[in-house]
Write an enzyme that holds these catalytic residues in place. Structure first.
Site, short mmCIF file in Angstrom:
data_model
loop_
_atom_site.label_atom_id
_atom_site.label_comp_id
_atom_site.label_asym_id
_atom_site.label_seq_id
_atom_site.Cartn_x
_atom_site.Cartn_y
_atom_site.Cartn_z
N ASP A 291 37.58 38.47 39.58
CA ASP A 291 37.84 38.23 41.00
C ASP A 291 38.65 36.96 41.24
OD1 ASP A 291 36.73 40.53 41.97
OD2 ASP A 291 34.78 39.66 42.39
N ASP B 21 25.28 31.05 46.83
CA ASP B 21 26.46 30.50 46.17
C ASP B 21 27.44 29.88 47.16
OD1 ASP B 21 25.13 31.92 44.18
OD2 ASP B 21 26.98 32.50 43.18
N ARG C 274 39.51 43.04 47.02
CA ARG C 274 39.98 41.66 46.91
C ARG C 274 41.33 41.40 47.58
NH1 ARG C 274 35.06 41.49 46.84
NH2 ARG C 274 33.95 40.79 44.99
N SER D 12 23.72 40.63 39.57
CA SER D 12 24.81 40.21 40.44
C SER D 12 25.39 41.47 41.05
CB SER D 12 25.88 39.47 39.62
OG SER D 12 27.01 39.20 40.42
#
Length: 406
Positions: free
Chosen positions: A125, A16, A96, A180
């Site tokens: 996210d 990605d 994060r 994922s």
């Protein structure tokens, strides 16, 4: 020639973000600066440097943030006993704000006006990264490719990468997990694939950190955790840093099948999402921390913390780590932890964390008062009669007026 715009990309080196790197170079004619963080995901991060260099990146940042992550993010959150919707230990959420902070700092260092990330437009996210950036650098702009491009699947990403000779290990592409996944020192998560059916039970080989409770050792293991001001500072008498504590507890918890969770949660963007999580260290830490607090915190302080905890957890989950309200709550929580010192003994056994003992020089537990034996006058049991009558006064008044209480 005009200077190229600079973009700092949160870069893992995977499919990605490698596609995103090239896409930013093409779409925005940008100079891309990459940032790769080691926060305990268990994968080698250094190969990201070679990939970025191969793609023409001149400014590459690869950093070991495990200690900072554990010390400044995970441990403060566990002082609050934070848990989202009664089950989720916030493993992805808490990583994060640190990544957002470093993206902003690197952007300032290079004079970049953009940051970029690989979060999708359906997930939490994107919110966490961008709210963090707003709080720390309000004029910094964010480029979120998944909200702009027409690459909508892994197949289209792979085709894009092949067309442009993006360095991806295509030989291994067929062996990629159908899920994922996100991992750090606190947890590993799994979403997508068969998990999109909430009635489907995940196969055993989905789990990577923990053995199944059925296959865990038949003998329990006792572990002593030493606390100072609400933080674990030693395991079985061996002093450790916060990151070392988490690494050790992940090892012990994984061995005993501790920390598995199958959860349907409510995302901030509005949809329900099903995921599986492994959080061995966090599961042990939460249980043990509540045990040491049970003997060291005043009753009303403990109850107030429990009332505020869901709000704190939601702030972390929804991306408001850098908000003034989370900071305010943290000051109060940290103040409450001054007496939270001592030792908790836990028994790890087949998926369970069982508190087997707790002790502290700051303990408020008084055996002379709590005893069912002769307390030698430490507590006058006759006082309870007036206490009960006063607390029942409103009930007696309502009953005398004929009001029904059911």
């Amino acid at each position: 020639m005009a200077e190229k715009r600079k973009v700092v990309l949160a870069y893992s080196g995977g499919l990605d973000t490698s596609v995103i790197l090239t896409w930013l170079q093409e779409k925005y004619d940008a100079e891309v600066i990459t940032f790769t963080a080691d926060i305990g995901q268990g994968e080698e991060v250094e190969p990201a440097r070679a990939k970025a260099q191969q793609m023409g990146v001149k400014s590459i940042h690869i950093e070991d943030l495990r200690e900072e992550f554990a010390r400044d993010y995970v441990f403060p959150m566990f002082r609050a006993n934070a848990i989202y919707e009664g089950e989720y230990l916030l493993g992805t959420s808490i990583a994060r704000p640190l990544i957002a902070k470093r993206l902003v700092e690197i952007a300032k260092e290079h004079g970049a006006e953009y940051i970029s990330h690989g979060a999708t437009g359906k997930g939490n996210d994107q919110v966490r990264f961008e709210l963090g950036a707003f709080a720390l650098a309000p004029n910094l702009k964010t480029i979120a490719p998944w909200r702009e491009w027409d690459l909508t699947s892994r197949e289209t990403l792979m085709a894009y990468a092949k067309e442009r000779n993006i360095p991806i290990d295509f030989a291994k592409s067929g062996k990629k997990s159908p899920y994922s996944m996100d991992a750090n020192l606190l947890h590993i998560s799994y979403e997508g694939g068969g998990l999109e059916d909430p009635y489907w039970e995940p196969e055993e080989d989905i789990w990577r950190w923990t053995v199944s409770p059925e296959k865990a050792p038949d003998a329990p293991q006792y572990v002593e955790l030493s606390y100072q001001a609400g933080d674990i500072v030693a395991i079985d008498g061996v002093t450790m840093t916060p990151a070392e504590v988490m690494i050790k507890l992940n090892e012990l918890g994984g061995k005993h099948g501790i920390g598995r969770l199958d959860l349907v949660e409510n995302r901030y963007v509005g949809m329900k999402s099903r995921g599986c999580y492994e959080t061995p260290a966090g599961t042990i830490m939460l249980r043990a921390h509540r045990a040491i607090e049970s003997i060291t915190l005043d009753r009303e302080v403990a109850h107030l913390k429990d009332e505020l905890m869901p709000r704190y957890a939601s702030l972390v989950y929804n991306g408001y780590w850098w908000s003034p309200e989370r900071k305010m709550l943290q000051v109060m929580i940290d103040e409450s932890q001054a007496p939270v010192n001592g030792v908790v003994r836990v028994k790890l056994y087949k998926g369970n964390v069982i508190v087997a003992g707790r002790k502290s020089d700051n303990s408020l537990f008084d055996a002379n008062i709590a005893t069912f034996e002769d307390d030698r006058g430490a507590y006058n049991q006759k006082d309870a009669e007036g206490f009960i009558r006063l607390n029942g006064l409103r009930l007696r008044i309502a009953a005398s007026k004929g009001r029904k209480m059911d």
